[in-house]
Design a protein around this motif. Structure first.
Motif, PDB file in Angstrom:
ATOM      1  N   ARG A   1       0.850  -1.192   0.000  1.00  0.00           N
ATOM      2  CA  ARG A   1       0.000   0.000   0.000  1.00  0.00           C
ATOM      3  C   ARG A   1       0.881   1.235   0.000  1.00  0.00           C
ATOM      4  O   ARG A   1       2.037   1.181   0.404  1.00  0.00           O
ATOM      5  CB  ARG A   1      -0.863   0.063   1.264  1.00  0.00           C
ATOM      6  N   GLU A   2       0.312   2.330  -0.408  1.00  0.00           N
ATOM      7  CA  GLU A   2       1.038   3.598  -0.349  1.00  0.00           C
ATOM      8  C   GLU A   2       1.396   3.871   1.104  1.00  0.00           C
ATOM      9  O   GLU A   2       0.603   3.631   2.011  1.00  0.00           O
ATOM     10  CB  GLU A   2       0.191   4.720  -0.928  1.00  0.00           C
ATOM     11  N   GLY A   3       2.628   4.334   1.324  1.00  0.00           N
ATOM     12  CA  GLY A   3       3.099   4.613   2.676  1.00  0.00           C
ATOM     13  C   GLY A   3       3.873   3.471   3.297  1.00  0.00           C
ATOM     14  O   GLY A   3       4.547   3.663   4.308  1.00  0.00           O
ATOM     15  N   ASP A   4       3.792   2.274   2.718  1.00  0.00           N
ATOM     16  CA  ASP A   4       4.551   1.150   3.255  1.00  0.00           C
ATOM     17  C   ASP A   4       6.040   1.374   3.065  1.00  0.00           C
ATOM     18  O   ASP A   4       6.469   2.016   2.104  1.00  0.00           O
ATOM     19  CB  ASP A   4       4.169  -0.167   2.558  1.00  0.00           C
ATOM     20  N   ILE A   5       6.815   0.818   3.983  1.00  0.00           N
ATOM     21  CA  ILE A   5       8.268   0.831   3.869  1.00  0.00           C
ATOM     22  C   ILE A   5       8.681  -0.551   3.384  1.00  0.00           C
ATOM     23  O   ILE A   5       8.285  -1.567   3.970  1.00  0.00           O
ATOM     24  CB  ILE A   5       8.941   1.137   5.224  1.00  0.00           C
ATOM     25  N   ILE A   6       9.442  -0.578   2.304  1.00  0.00           N
ATOM     26  CA  ILE A   6       9.912  -1.852   1.770  1.00  0.00           C
ATOM     27  C   ILE A   6      11.427  -1.901   1.836  1.00  0.00           C
ATOM     28  O   ILE A   6      12.094  -0.870   1.886  1.00  0.00           O
ATOM     29  CB  ILE A   6       9.433  -2.085   0.321  1.00  0.00           C
ATOM     30  N   GLU A   7      11.931  -3.122   1.835  1.00  0.00           N
ATOM     31  CA  GLU A   7      13.379  -3.328   1.882  1.00  0.00           C
ATOM     32  C   GLU A   7      13.758  -4.384   0.862  1.00  0.00           C
ATOM     33  O   GLU A   7      13.056  -5.380   0.694  1.00  0.00           O
ATOM     34  CB  GLU A   7      13.778  -3.771   3.281  1.00  0.00           C
ATOM     35  N   LYS A   8      14.858  -4.150   0.181  1.00  0.00           N
ATOM     36  CA  LYS A   8      15.368  -5.091  -0.808  1.00  0.00           C
ATOM     37  C   LYS A   8      16.135  -6.190  -0.085  1.00  0.00           C
ATOM     38  O   LYS A   8      17.010  -5.914   0.738  1.00  0.00           O
ATOM     39  CB  LYS A   8      16.283  -4.363  -1.795  1.00  0.00           C
ATOM     40  N   THR A   9      15.782  -7.441  -0.353  1.00  0.00           N
ATOM     41  CA  THR A   9      16.482  -8.593   0.215  1.00  0.00           C
ATOM     42  C   THR A   9      16.982  -9.464  -0.930  1.00  0.00           C
ATOM     43  O   THR A   9      16.717  -9.185  -2.100  1.00  0.00           O
ATOM     44  CB  THR A   9      15.544  -9.425   1.117  1.00  0.00           C
ATOM     45  N   GLU A  10      17.648 -10.536  -0.586  1.00  0.00           N
ATOM     46  CA  GLU A  10      18.126 -11.479  -1.595  1.00  0.00           C
ATOM     47  C   GLU A  10      16.979 -12.085  -2.394  1.00  0.00           C
ATOM     48  O   GLU A  10      17.130 -12.440  -3.550  1.00  0.00           O
ATOM     49  CB  GLU A  10      18.917 -12.609  -0.940  1.00  0.00           C
ATOM     50  N   ASN A  11      15.815 -12.195  -1.752  1.00  0.00           N
ATOM     51  CA  ASN A  11      14.651 -12.821  -2.382  1.00  0.00           C
ATOM     52  C   ASN A  11      13.655 -11.816  -2.950  1.00  0.00           C
ATOM     53  O   ASN A  11      12.527 -12.163  -3.247  1.00  0.00           O
ATOM     54  CB  ASN A  11      13.934 -13.723  -1.370  1.00  0.00           C
ATOM     55  N   GLY A  12      14.048 -10.570  -3.064  1.00  0.00           N
ATOM     56  CA  GLY A  12      13.160  -9.539  -3.583  1.00  0.00           C
ATOM     57  C   GLY A  12      12.809  -8.529  -2.510  1.00  0.00           C
ATOM     58  O   GLY A  12      13.494  -8.421  -1.492  1.00  0.00           O
ATOM     59  N   PHE A  13      11.731  -7.820  -2.720  1.00  0.00           N
ATOM     60  CA  PHE A  13      11.320  -6.780  -1.785  1.00  0.00           C
ATOM     61  C   PHE A  13      10.346  -7.347  -0.755  1.00  0.00           C
ATOM     62  O   PHE A  13       9.490  -8.164  -1.082  1.00  0.00           O
ATOM     63  CB  PHE A  13      10.651  -5.617  -2.525  1.00  0.00           C
ATOM     64  N   VAL A  14      10.497  -6.887   0.488  1.00  0.00           N
ATOM     65  CA  VAL A  14       9.590  -7.265   1.571  1.00  0.00           C
ATOM     66  C   VAL A  14       9.142  -5.998   2.292  1.00  0.00           C
ATOM     67  O   VAL A  14       9.845  -4.987   2.283  1.00  0.00           O
ATOM     68  CB  VAL A  14      10.238  -8.238   2.581  1.00  0.00           C
ATOM     69  N   ILE A  15       7.969  -6.056   2.901  1.00  0.00           N
ATOM     70  CA  ILE A  15       7.461  -4.934   3.682  1.00  0.00           C
ATOM     71  C   ILE A  15       8.091  -4.979   5.065  1.00  0.00           C
ATOM     72  O   ILE A  15       8.104  -6.026   5.708  1.00  0.00           O
ATOM     73  CB  ILE A  15       5.929  -4.998   3.795  1.00  0.00           C
ATOM     74  N   ASP A  16       8.616  -3.855   5.505  1.00  0.00           N
ATOM     75  CA  ASP A  16       9.130  -3.714   6.870  1.00  0.00           C
ATOM     76  C   ASP A  16       7.963  -3.200   7.712  1.00  0.00           C
ATOM     77  O   ASP A  16       7.735  -1.994   7.816  1.00  0.00           O
ATOM     78  CB  ASP A  16      10.312  -2.753   6.904  1.00  0.00           C
ATOM     79  N   ALA A  17       7.207  -4.132   8.296  1.00  0.00           N
ATOM     80  CA  ALA A  17       5.978  -3.785   9.023  1.00  0.00           C
ATOM     81  C   ALA A  17       6.251  -2.882  10.219  1.00  0.00           C
ATOM     82  O   ALA A  17       5.481  -1.952  10.483  1.00  0.00           O
ATOM     83  CB  ALA A  17       5.256  -5.053   9.458  1.00  0.00           C
ATOM     84  N   ASP A  18       7.326  -3.134  10.944  1.00  0.00           N
ATOM     85  CA  ASP A  18       7.640  -2.316  12.119  1.00  0.00           C
ATOM     86  C   ASP A  18       7.941  -0.876  11.728  1.00  0.00           C
ATOM     87  O   ASP A  18       7.440   0.071  12.334  1.00  0.00           O
ATOM     88  CB  ASP A  18       8.812  -2.907  12.899  1.00  0.00           C
TER      89      ASP A  18
END
Length: 74
Positions: free
Chosen positions: A35-52
């Motif tokens: 969703r808009e406003g989510d923080i994502i992080e690039k990992t070895e397996n692609g992008f994941v949402i940093d929920a915290d």
């Protein structure tokens, strides 16, 4: 590297890093629940949402809006 989802237009997510650089990603590269406003992080397996981090930033933004518009907490 972490990015904030600034907006999603059609099939493209415009993401911004802390330096203001913009990255355009296909929503197909991102988690389905993004969703808009989510923080994502690039990992070895692609992008994941940093929920915290997402929750923390949303809380800070809500507090800033309350301060700007003078709304008091209930």
């Amino acid at each position: 590297m972490k990015y904030s989802i600034d907006r999603i237009e059609e099939n493209i997510a415009l993401c911004e890093d802390n330096d203001g650089n913009v990255l355009k990603l296909s929503v197909d590269e991102l988690p389905q629940e993004i969703r808009e406003g989510d923080i994502i992080e690039k990992t070895e397996n692609g992008f994941v949402i940093d929920a915290d981090e997402t929750q923390l930033r949303r809380k800070k933004m809500a507090e800033m809006q309350r301060n700007i518009f003078g709304k008091k907490r209930k």
